[in-house]
Design an enzyme around this catalytic site. Sequence first.
Site, PDB file in Angstrom:
ATOM      1  N   TYR A  13      37.075  35.706  31.153  1.00 26.74           N
ATOM      2  CA  TYR A  13      38.482  36.049  31.307  1.00 26.74           C
ATOM      3  C   TYR A  13      38.750  36.341  32.771  1.00 26.74           C
ATOM      4  O   TYR A  13      37.835  36.451  33.607  1.00 26.74           O
ATOM      5  CB  TYR A  13      38.877  37.236  30.421  1.00 26.74           C
ATOM      6  CG  TYR A  13      38.376  38.585  30.897  1.00 26.74           C
ATOM      7  CD1 TYR A  13      39.207  39.434  31.632  1.00 26.74           C
ATOM      8  CD2 TYR A  13      37.084  39.022  30.617  1.00 26.74           C
ATOM      9  CE1 TYR A  13      38.759  40.677  32.059  1.00 26.74           C
ATOM     10  CE2 TYR A  13      36.636  40.253  31.038  1.00 26.74           C
ATOM     11  CZ  TYR A  13      37.462  41.080  31.768  1.00 26.74           C
ATOM     12  OH  TYR A  13      37.014  42.302  32.197  1.00 26.74           O
ATOM     13  N   CYS A  14      40.005  36.470  33.118  1.00 22.67           N
ATOM     14  CA  CYS A  14      40.414  36.845  34.478  1.00 22.67           C
ATOM     15  C   CYS A  14      41.774  37.504  34.336  1.00 22.67           C
ATOM     16  O   CYS A  14      41.929  38.417  33.543  1.00 22.67           O
ATOM     17  CB  CYS A  14      40.418  35.645  35.419  1.00 22.67           C
ATOM     18  SG  CYS A  14      41.351  34.219  34.816  1.00 22.67           S
TER      19      CYS A  14
END
Length: 290
Positions: free
Chosen positions: A246-247
Amino acid sequence: MTGPLLSPADLVVRREHGDLVILDATVALEAPRHDGDHRSSSGRPGWEQAHIPGSRHADLLHDLSDPSAPYHFARPSAGVLAARLAERGVRDGVPVVAYDRAGGIWAARLWWLLDWLGVEAYVLDGGLSAWRAAGLPVTATATAEHADLVPAPLRTPVVRDGRWVGREDLKRWLAEDVQATVLCALSPEAYAGEVPTRYSRRGHIPGTGNVPARSLLGPDGRFRPEPELRRMLGDLLADPAPIWLYCGGGISAATLGLALTVLGRDDVALYDGSLQEWSADPELPIELGR
């Protein structure tokens, strides 16, 4: 380096020996001035100023996202995505090469979407900068792009399973009901919550590691040589658990996912909502620090 990455010379050869669709995936994304400041705009004006001859602009911000989602860059359904890609010239049996003008993160995101649909897709390593550095031509236009293009419908997509995880998957992981290695691809400063964020709250999902996507790129915007990437990501390559990334909005995570794919991992999934979705829910935990 092999797999989905192409050098400018590779792209020239492929254009000479077969049909290709080349897409510029750039989005203009400004650094946040304060928490919650999310300013992004189409990269089409930049494409009009300078682009690889014959390329088209692919709008990840609008055309290739789901406008009904509560966060930016949400993937549309497979059928909608296939139809919109067809409008950009993507058609059955023709490989697609993605590039951008912003360090490769947007091209990686487009590649992830194409690969999810089973489209043969590649990324121009280093993007337009590498193309120009090789002495290859660019062109400019302010007119209608490929006005004579007649979209050819893609076949019904046969999507690749296991390419995405959602908020509920992360909640199950936090409850230790499912095994995975979960990593944030943002910078160490953003991961730690030390800088202004585009999202509702600073920090990261508790218990997740940090592998900054941009650390995998050299100063020229190209991926580091394969032996160097293997040294940097060696522990992940040997990890028996599936890898979830994720980011902030599923963009930098795609860059890390592309690198892991190049090195042979085929069990990598992206949390599409990432911190845009997660941080907006006050009941979900956020952790500060490195």
